[in-house]
Write an enzyme that holds these catalytic residues in place. Sequence first.
Site, mmCIF file in Angstrom:
data_model
loop_
_atom_site.group_PDB
_atom_site.id
_atom_site.type_symbol
_atom_site.label_atom_id
_atom_site.label_comp_id
_atom_site.label_asym_id
_atom_site.label_seq_id
_atom_site.Cartn_x
_atom_site.Cartn_y
_atom_site.Cartn_z
ATOM 1 N N ASP A 275 0.769 -1.362 0.141
ATOM 2 C CA ASP A 275 0.126 0.133 0.029
ATOM 3 C C ASP A 275 0.926 1.251 -0.025
ATOM 4 O O ASP A 275 1.861 1.436 0.767
ATOM 5 C CB ASP A 275 -0.909 -0.088 1.313
ATOM 6 C CG ASP A 275 -1.873 -1.281 1.068
ATOM 7 O OD1 ASP A 275 -2.035 -1.837 0.083
ATOM 8 O OD2 ASP A 275 -2.877 -1.212 2.159
ATOM 9 N N ASP B 283 -15.652 -3.626 -1.629
ATOM 10 C CA ASP B 283 -15.090 -3.316 -0.266
ATOM 11 C C ASP B 283 -16.643 -3.228 0.488
ATOM 12 O O ASP B 283 -17.244 -2.407 0.019
ATOM 13 C CB ASP B 283 -14.549 -2.123 0.012
ATOM 14 C CG ASP B 283 -13.161 -2.230 -0.751
ATOM 15 O OD1 ASP B 283 -12.488 -3.142 -1.062
ATOM 16 O OD2 ASP B 283 -12.853 -1.100 -1.506
#
Length: 242
Positions: free
Chosen positions: A8, A129
């Site tokens: 990330d 998500d």
Amino acid sequence: MLIIPAVDIRDGRCVRLVHGELDKETVYHEDPVEAAKRWEKEGAGRLHLVDLDGAFEGAMKNADIIERIVQAVKIPVQVGGGIRDVQTAADLLKRGVARVILGTVAVTEPDVVQELCKKYPGQIVVGIDAKNGYVAIRGWVEESKEKAIDLALRMAELGVKEIVYTDIHRDGTLQGPNLEALQEMAEAVPLGVIASGGVSSLEDISNLQKLEQYGVTAVIMGQALYTGNVNLAEALKITEER
């Protein structure tokens, strides 16, 4: 089942967040390229890159770093975060990215997903998500009124072959994956499901492998690898033995 380490990227560094919240950030590598090379060296067969700046701001911010990673490793790289139009996705694929992951745009502009699936079959993944079974968008800060399974079914109709399914409540927490929700999703849709969020132990890997028969094809791992809770080589050994 494939194990995919996550890298990330925020402000040019490799970080991890808890629940996707910016004020709960830990920096693990100043240079994300080093993180990518580490996971490749330890046996990863694919990498999962997220442009966190892009996810929160709505436009890719770390494309040059992502290109550096692609050039530095020999394994396939999938990328998500801030990819909300055809041009951005096409640019990443030209830079050598193997798969692009669409999130918010799958909810707000499904026509973009359909166009990309036609132009780049097999290279378009949708990231779903979920928070309490409903889709969250725009870097997880906004909850939609659409159920995660309903969105996945719509994406399958548009030509998507694979989704990344993340349980926001579990992401970055090391609390274990939501096995029930994953199985429900995998059984409900004609898609490969990549599990994401909460993996904390080798036992979690073994439990996820039991869902492979339903269509869970891979798992993305982040926090557990960076903290040392899970050794990548040991996790890979479990999948190979099975």
